[in-house]
Scaffold this motif. Structure first.
Motif, short mmCIF file in Angstrom:
data_model
loop_
_atom_site.label_atom_id
_atom_site.label_comp_id
_atom_site.label_asym_id
_atom_site.label_seq_id
_atom_site.Cartn_x
_atom_site.Cartn_y
_atom_site.Cartn_z
N UNK A 124 0.83 -1.21 0.00
CA UNK A 124 0.00 0.00 0.00
C UNK A 124 0.86 1.26 0.00
N UNK A 125 1.93 1.24 0.76
CA UNK A 125 2.82 2.39 0.81
C UNK A 125 3.55 2.58 -0.52
N UNK A 126 4.05 1.52 -1.08
CA UNK A 126 4.82 1.59 -2.31
C UNK A 126 3.98 1.96 -3.52
N UNK A 127 2.78 1.41 -3.59
CA UNK A 127 1.93 1.61 -4.77
C UNK A 127 0.84 2.65 -4.57
N UNK A 128 0.61 3.08 -3.34
CA UNK A 128 -0.44 4.06 -3.09
C UNK A 128 -1.83 3.53 -3.37
N UNK A 129 -1.99 2.23 -3.19
CA UNK A 129 -3.27 1.57 -3.44
C UNK A 129 -3.72 0.91 -2.16
N UNK A 130 -4.95 1.18 -1.75
CA UNK A 130 -5.53 0.56 -0.56
C UNK A 130 -6.00 -0.84 -0.92
N UNK B 28 -9.76 1.01 -13.03
CA UNK B 28 -10.85 1.70 -12.36
C UNK B 28 -11.79 0.78 -11.61
N UNK B 29 -11.38 -0.46 -11.42
CA UNK B 29 -12.20 -1.44 -10.72
C UNK B 29 -11.39 -2.04 -9.58
N UNK B 30 -12.06 -2.60 -8.61
CA UNK B 30 -11.40 -3.29 -7.50
C UNK B 30 -11.55 -4.78 -7.66
N UNK B 31 -10.50 -5.56 -7.31
CA UNK B 31 -10.61 -7.03 -7.41
C UNK B 31 -11.57 -7.58 -6.38
N UNK C 85 -3.63 -3.98 -11.52
CA UNK C 85 -4.37 -3.97 -12.78
C UNK C 85 -5.79 -3.45 -12.60
N UNK C 86 -6.46 -3.89 -11.54
CA UNK C 86 -7.82 -3.46 -11.27
C UNK C 86 -7.87 -1.96 -10.96
#
Length: 91
Positions: free
Chosen positions: A51-57, A88-91, A83-84
């Motif tokens: 999450x820290x590295x990619x900025x994705x929750x 614009x989508x969440x897995x 990829x999701x």
């Protein structure tokens, strides 16, 4: 696919080597010392690092969390998440 692959947004996809490197930081160990089977503390550490590295929750329910047992499982999940997110989508 390899970690050198990038998406349209320029974000590289995590590969197994990157996941092992992130896991190695847990306990400050060599990459070779990272076991294939992941414990819950290792997985929690990996998620926080990702999450820290990619900025994705990364929101995993209990079933999703329990399904990640190995480094390969974790790599697949993190790649799918990036990829999701880009689509614009969440897995």
């Amino acid at each position: 696919m390899s970690g050198a692959e990038t998406l349209d947004a320029g974000q590289a996809l995590p590969d197994r080597a990157e996941v092992v490197t992130m896991l190695a930081a847990f306990g400050q160990r060599a990459a070779e010392a990272v076991p294939e089977e992941l414990g819950s503390l290792e997985l929690t550490w990996l998620i926080a690092e990702f999450e820290q590295r990619y900025g994705i929750q990364l929101d995993l329910d209990d079933e999703g969390f329990a399904a990640v047992r190995t480094v390969d499982d974790a790599t697949a999940l993190l790649r799918e998440t990036v990829l999701a997110e880009r689509a614009g989508a969440r897995p």
